[in-house]
Design an enzyme around this catalytic site. Structure first.
Site, short mmCIF file in Angstrom:
data_model
loop_
_atom_site.label_atom_id
_atom_site.label_comp_id
_atom_site.label_asym_id
_atom_site.label_seq_id
_atom_site.Cartn_x
_atom_site.Cartn_y
_atom_site.Cartn_z
N ASP A 8 -55.09 75.61 -0.51
CA ASP A 8 -54.99 74.29 -1.10
C ASP A 8 -56.36 74.04 -1.75
O ASP A 8 -57.36 74.68 -1.37
CB ASP A 8 -54.72 73.28 0.03
CG ASP A 8 -54.79 71.85 -0.44
OD1 ASP A 8 -54.23 71.54 -1.50
OD2 ASP A 8 -55.43 71.03 0.24
N ASP A 10 -57.84 70.53 -2.94
CA ASP A 10 -58.49 69.29 -2.51
C ASP A 10 -58.71 69.27 -1.00
O ASP A 10 -57.76 69.30 -0.22
CB ASP A 10 -57.63 68.08 -2.90
CG ASP A 10 -57.52 67.91 -4.41
OD1 ASP A 10 -58.52 68.12 -5.10
OD2 ASP A 10 -56.42 67.57 -4.88
C1 BG6 Z 1 -53.41 66.69 -3.49
C2 BG6 Z 1 -54.27 65.63 -2.82
O1 BG6 Z 1 -54.11 67.88 -3.57
O2 BG6 Z 1 -53.05 66.27 -4.81
C3 BG6 Z 1 -53.58 64.28 -2.85
O3 BG6 Z 1 -54.50 66.00 -1.48
C4 BG6 Z 1 -53.19 63.93 -4.28
O4 BG6 Z 1 -54.44 63.32 -2.30
C5 BG6 Z 1 -52.33 65.04 -4.86
O5 BG6 Z 1 -52.50 62.70 -4.33
C6 BG6 Z 1 -51.95 64.77 -6.31
O6 BG6 Z 1 -53.09 64.78 -7.08
P1 BG6 Z 1 -53.20 64.31 -8.58
O7 BG6 Z 1 -54.55 64.81 -9.00
O8 BG6 Z 1 -52.10 64.97 -9.34
O9 BG6 Z 1 -53.09 62.82 -8.59
MG MG Z 2 -55.74 69.06 0.46
#
Ligand code: BG6
Ligand code: MG
Length: 215
Positions: A8, A10
């Protein structure tokens, strides 16, 4: 036999979980309620719109679809203002070292992120050379806890799911990995990630040797 690791992004490779939190909290405050780090745990790994639904539920607010889209776009704009300033040293401790160690042992390395902003981060931090395949939120229809992003990652690496180990900081991501028939290492607290096969505080605690013990 472990042939690939899928990460993953984030909260595992980069500390963007903090920026997501700051941007969601700003939106909650604007709507007139508090949003804590504990609340934020529920949003980790969850898609943008599902995150907004959880946030509005916490605030006890109901809005039209149009308004929700407007607020999600606003949060994303705020979030992007942070990631556009990110520097290569914002890789989480041990991430680069562990990914390189895996490559030296011929373990394939993939990314499975639900974020539609993942490629912006990959480009800013020049992460592409570390990965053999990248699947992000623009390539999937079903968000975690659905296993789609990891299954697509395994397919792109040409490895069967059973030979993959997923690294995840979110409960929804651990669930997705297990549903996909993969092994999972949780990054964070065992209280949140207890279903994973192993939980470590960060990638600096990982090594090829430890990975092989998962067999
Ligand atoms: C995930 C995060 O990786 O991506 C979430 O942990 C986030 O917090 C999700 O909401 C979607 O991300 P984005 O950048 O498309 O808004
Ligand atoms: Mg994550």
């Amino acid at each position: 036999m472990i042939k690939a690791c899928i990460f993953d992004l984030d909260g595992v490779i980069v500390d963007t979980a903090r920026y997501h939190f700051i941007a969601w909290r700003a939106l909650a405050n604007e709507l007139g309620f508090e949003f804590t780090e504990e609340d934020n745990e529920r949003l980790k790994g969850v898609s943008r719109m599902a995150s907004l639904d959880i946030l509005l539920e916490i605030g006890g607010i109901e809005l039209s679809q149009g308004k929700k889209e407007e607020l999600a776009a606003k949060k994303n704009e705020n979030y992007r203002s942070y990631i556009l300033k990110m520097k290569p040293d914002e890789l989480l401790p041990g991430a680069e070292e562990f990914l390189k160690e895996l490559k030296s042992h011929k373990i394939l390395v993939g990314m499975g992120s639900g974020s539609k902003n993942a490629m912006t981060i990959v480009e800013r931090l020049k992460l592409k050379p570390l990965f053999d395949a990248i699947i992000d939120g623009t390539q999937v229809t079903h968000a975690k806890p659905d296993p789609e992003v990891f299954l697509k990652g395994a397919e792109a690496l040409d490895v069967e799911p059973e030979a993959c180990v997923v690294f995840e900081d979110a409960a929804a991501g651990v669930e997705a990995a297990l549903k996909g028939g993969m092994k999972c290492v949780g990054i964070g607290s065992p209280d949140v990630l207890g279903k994973a096969h192993l939980v470590v505080a960060g990638l600096s605690e990982m090594s090829y040797e430890k990975l092989m013990q998962l067999k």
